[in-house]
Write a protein that holds these residues in place. Structure first.
Motif, mmCIF file in Angstrom:
data_model
loop_
_atom_site.group_PDB
_atom_site.id
_atom_site.type_symbol
_atom_site.label_atom_id
_atom_site.label_comp_id
_atom_site.label_asym_id
_atom_site.label_seq_id
_atom_site.Cartn_x
_atom_site.Cartn_y
_atom_site.Cartn_z
ATOM 1 N N ALA A 104 1.012 0.510 27.390
ATOM 2 C CA ALA A 104 1.250 2.036 27.197
ATOM 3 C C ALA A 104 2.579 2.375 26.776
ATOM 4 N N GLU A 105 3.606 1.293 26.789
ATOM 5 C CA GLU A 105 4.674 1.526 25.948
ATOM 6 C C GLU A 105 4.715 1.462 24.396
ATOM 7 N N ALA A 106 3.674 0.682 24.036
ATOM 8 C CA ALA A 106 3.463 0.513 22.554
ATOM 9 C C ALA A 106 2.899 1.909 22.167
ATOM 10 N N THR A 107 1.984 2.188 23.140
ATOM 11 C CA THR A 107 1.183 3.580 22.680
ATOM 12 C C THR A 107 2.038 4.700 22.552
ATOM 13 N N TRP A 108 3.209 4.817 23.361
ATOM 14 C CA TRP A 108 3.993 5.916 22.985
ATOM 15 C C TRP A 108 4.692 5.729 21.812
ATOM 16 N N ILE A 109 5.003 4.675 21.099
ATOM 17 C CA ILE A 109 5.838 4.598 20.011
ATOM 18 C C ILE A 109 4.908 5.027 18.958
ATOM 19 N N ILE A 110 3.529 4.182 19.171
ATOM 20 C CA ILE A 110 2.437 4.595 17.897
ATOM 21 C C ILE A 110 2.335 5.989 18.028
ATOM 22 N N GLU A 111 2.123 6.843 18.998
ATOM 23 C CA GLU A 111 1.867 8.110 18.830
ATOM 24 C C GLU A 111 3.010 8.797 18.462
ATOM 25 N N ASN A 112 4.403 8.746 18.566
ATOM 26 C CA ASN A 112 5.647 9.320 18.317
ATOM 27 C C ASN A 112 5.777 9.151 16.727
ATOM 28 N N ALA B 89 -4.484 -6.989 21.155
ATOM 29 C CA ALA B 89 -5.609 -5.945 20.575
ATOM 30 C C ALA B 89 -6.360 -5.410 21.907
ATOM 31 N N ASP B 90 -7.050 -6.254 22.666
ATOM 32 C CA ASP B 90 -7.753 -5.706 23.671
ATOM 33 C C ASP B 90 -7.177 -4.505 24.315
ATOM 34 N N GLY B 91 -5.795 -5.156 25.240
ATOM 35 C CA GLY B 91 -5.292 -4.240 26.059
ATOM 36 C C GLY B 91 -4.634 -2.901 25.294
ATOM 37 N N LEU B 92 -4.271 -2.864 23.870
ATOM 38 C CA LEU B 92 -3.954 -1.877 23.273
ATOM 39 C C LEU B 92 -5.014 -0.751 22.949
ATOM 40 N N SER B 93 -6.050 -1.304 22.597
ATOM 41 C CA SER B 93 -7.244 -0.801 22.329
ATOM 42 C C SER B 93 -7.897 0.077 23.300
ATOM 43 N N GLN B 94 -7.575 -0.173 24.754
ATOM 44 C CA GLN B 94 -7.902 0.555 25.585
ATOM 45 C C GLN B 94 -7.030 1.777 26.052
ATOM 46 N N VAL B 95 -5.846 1.896 25.447
ATOM 47 C CA VAL B 95 -5.086 3.005 25.934
ATOM 48 C C VAL B 95 -4.357 3.683 24.679
ATOM 49 N N ALA C 83 0.648 -1.158 0.062
ATOM 50 C CA ALA C 83 0.002 -0.148 0.103
ATOM 51 C C ALA C 83 0.900 1.140 -0.073
ATOM 52 N N GLY C 84 2.227 1.278 -0.071
ATOM 53 C CA GLY C 84 2.992 2.304 0.051
ATOM 54 C C GLY C 84 3.292 2.770 1.229
ATOM 55 N N ALA C 85 2.891 2.191 2.392
ATOM 56 C CA ALA C 85 3.082 2.799 3.838
ATOM 57 C C ALA C 85 4.498 2.055 4.269
ATOM 58 N N ALA C 86 4.731 2.735 5.533
ATOM 59 C CA ALA C 86 5.992 2.542 6.286
ATOM 60 C C ALA C 86 5.365 1.733 7.401
ATOM 61 N N VAL C 87 6.151 0.686 7.736
ATOM 62 C CA VAL C 87 5.734 -0.126 8.900
ATOM 63 C C VAL C 87 6.635 0.255 10.149
ATOM 64 N N VAL C 88 6.003 0.161 11.322
ATOM 65 C CA VAL C 88 6.411 0.492 12.619
ATOM 66 C C VAL C 88 6.143 -1.000 13.587
ATOM 67 N N PRO C 89 7.244 -1.733 13.332
ATOM 68 C CA PRO C 89 7.102 -2.949 14.214
ATOM 69 C C PRO C 89 7.386 -2.602 15.709
ATOM 70 N N ILE C 90 6.404 -3.096 16.675
ATOM 71 C CA ILE C 90 6.615 -2.974 17.925
ATOM 72 C C ILE C 90 6.802 -4.310 18.668
ATOM 73 N N ASN C 91 7.813 -4.297 19.750
ATOM 74 C CA ASN C 91 8.057 -5.507 20.387
ATOM 75 C C ASN C 91 6.854 -6.095 21.355
ATOM 76 N N ALA C 92 6.355 -7.172 20.766
ATOM 77 C CA ALA C 92 5.126 -7.797 21.596
ATOM 78 C C ALA C 92 5.091 -7.917 23.012
ATOM 79 N N LYS C 93 6.524 -7.805 23.449
ATOM 80 C CA LYS C 93 6.648 -7.808 25.066
ATOM 81 C C LYS C 93 6.562 -6.527 25.703
ATOM 82 N N LEU C 94 6.390 -5.510 25.026
ATOM 83 C CA LEU C 94 6.093 -4.161 25.692
ATOM 84 C C LEU C 94 4.670 -4.087 26.354
ATOM 85 N N HIS C 95 4.573 -3.287 27.353
ATOM 86 C CA HIS C 95 3.327 -2.965 27.995
ATOM 87 C C HIS C 95 2.483 -1.998 26.839
#
Length: 503
Positions: free
Chosen positions: A89-97, A110-116, A75-87
């Motif tokens: 909240a830590e994953a959310t910081w990367i997603i937002e950054n 998915a459920d835990g991430l969707s909440q934050v 699709a022409g996107a750039a990927v942001v792989p995130i370590n699945a062991k992260l909390h």
């Protein structure tokens, strides 16, 4: 120059060849893998993605991971792989950054991430995922320029917030081609077993296997189980695995317990932390000549130096011991030098900072000009690693620049002390750090994971027989386990903090 074009080419040449496996069960052939990526790319279009937008991947290892990865690239996107062991909240910081509006996540995350996170979370296997895979496909992967962002890699953050490393399509291609030249030749009949997280080195090594038409095997456990990995290697044969040194140690320990010699293993590439000589010698004794070492950083992914299987296993060479303690020679696509503080190359054998330049080196950090300026100077990446180079170009790492201990005005390299201690049969793991001292500036402290009670006098005598007196630890601290981050790297900052609290 979209790196995902390699999947398109392989699918055209070899569509019926099994590509993705869950355990020993084939999930998709190359034609099906390509078709799924085309459909996923079409499904992503409904979210208004434009070329270069970031799509995060917060998934445990599963065949769907590669479908998401290549679908995003198509699709022409750039990927942001995130370590699945992260909390989450830590994953959310990367997603937002990263400014990612979409995240692919496995059901267990998915459920835990969707909440934050405010980003849209697309759960693999759920209705939205199935709908995307039912879309009429795009006709082909979107064209990307060589310098376009392909992979936004966030560093492990052992000293603070992680930084986003810009990895381009050109970098991924050169890294993959250098692997074929400098590390190991991947062929159509090979299989790569994803026992380490795809968000890191194991994922970066998928591309040369796609290019060659090899099998991609995802352990049913979803992670690293030594017995399972050995079983899969025996089943598929000609198996490749990427491992951190701690994983190699566990694999060796289990194989010895089960009296297994690694049937089916072709290549284990190890990287991501220090591999001590005692550990790799034990591993070669158990499995034979299957090991290759690479040295890289997120800023030059997997691509600085490599140490061949011959260098690791050939004990007839008079240089074997010295080379075994090195990280090998510069890979084909880069230049490497050991430099002083002014950036000028030092003489053979002198210790300085390791610098690297070439088209595998990052163009910079994501939205962090200050960090980019500090790391890239006159075309060279300053790695922050301290080492030396011999007359044949073999580079030996001593330590990270921040880990060097200065005692009485003399540099002490913790790895040298750690290597000596690990030769003692009772020492399983060790980490050496500096502690403030009113007279000497710093003194050497060793945190030791041992089999049985810690006998300081015995360890002291052991060190004095191997290294200079001033380098030996002044204190040995017994510890049940060394603190490590999610990539298995020892957190020496945590050990230094522990010393500061206790002093």
């Amino acid at each position: 120059m979209n790196i995902a074009g390699w999947l398109q080419a392989r699918a055209a040449l070899d569509p019926g060849r099994p590509a993705l496996f869950r355990g020993t069960e084939a999930v998709l052939d190359y034609g099906g893998f390509h078709a799924a990526a085309l459909r996923l790319a079409a499904g992503l279009d409904q979210f208004g993605l434009t070329p270069g937008d970031r799509v995060a991947i917060f998934m445990k290892n599963a065949p769907e991971y590669l479908v998401a990865l290549y679908g995003a690239w198509y699709a022409g996107a750039a990927v942001v792989p995130i370590n699945a062991k992260l909390h989450p909240a830590e994953a959310t910081w990367i997603i937002e950054n990263a400014g990612a509006r979409l995240v692919f996540a496995t059901p267990d995350l998915a459920d835990g991430l969707s909440q934050v996170t405010p980003a849209r979370v697309l759960e693999t296997g759920a209705a939205a995922w199935r709908e995307m895979l039912a879309h009429p496909p795009v006709s082909a992967p979107m064209h990307r320029a060589p310098r376009d962002l392909a992979w936004l890699f966030y560093t492990s953050g052992t000293t603070g917030r992680p930084k986003g490393v810009l990895i381009t399509h050109r970098m991924l291609m050169l890294m993959s081609l250098s692997y074929q030249t400098d590390c190991d030749r991947v062929d159509r009949g090979d299989a790569t077993i994803y026992a380490a997280p795809l968000s890191h080195g194991a994922g970066l090594y998928n591309m040369m296997h796609v290019h060659a038409g090899a099998a991609h095997v995802f352990p049913a456990s979803g992670g690293f189980d030594a017995s399972e990995a050995l079983d899969l290697a025996a089943h598929f044969g000609r198996a490749h695995m990427f491992m951190a040194p701690t994983m190699v140690q566990r694999l060796t320990r289990v194989a010895k317990q089960q009296d297994r010699r690694g049937s089916g293993l072709k290549t284990i590439v190890y990287a991501g932390g220090p591999m001590y000589s005692a550990h790799i010698i034990e591993a070669v004794d158990q499995f034979g000549s299957v090991f290759v070492q690479i040295y890289g950083q997120g800023e030059c992914p997997m691509g600085i130096t490599s140490l061949s299987r011959a260098d690791i296993a050939d004990r007839e060479s008079p240089e074997w011991r010295a080379r075994l303690g090195s990280v090998g020679r510069a890979q084909s696509a880069v230049e490497v030098r050991v430099a002083g503080v002014d950036g000028a190359a030092l003489a053979t054998g002198e210790i300085g900072e390791i610098l690297v330049r070439g088209d595998v080196v990052m163009p910079g950090y994501w939205q962090n000009d200050a960090a980019t300026t500090a790391a890239l100077k006159d075309g060279w990446l300053w790695t922050g690693d301290i080492g030396a180079m011999d007359r044949e170009g073999y580079v030996t790492l001593h330590d990270r620049s921040r880990d060097v201990i200065i005692s009485g005005g003399t540099n002490i390299y913790p790895r040298e002390v750690e290597e000596a201690l690990l030769e003692h049969p009772a020492v399983r793991e060790v980490a050496v750090v500096g502690r403030a001292h009113p007279e000497w500036g710093e003194e050497v402290v060793a945190f030791v994971v041992s089999d049985g009670a810690l006998d300081e006098a015995v360890l002291d005598a052991h060190c004095l027989a191997r290294i200079a007196r001033f380098k030996r630890p002044k204190t040995y601290v017994p510890i049940e386990a060394l603190p490590k981050n999610n990539y298995g790297k020892v957190l020496k900052t945590a050990l230094r903090d522990r010393l500061a609290v206790s002093s």
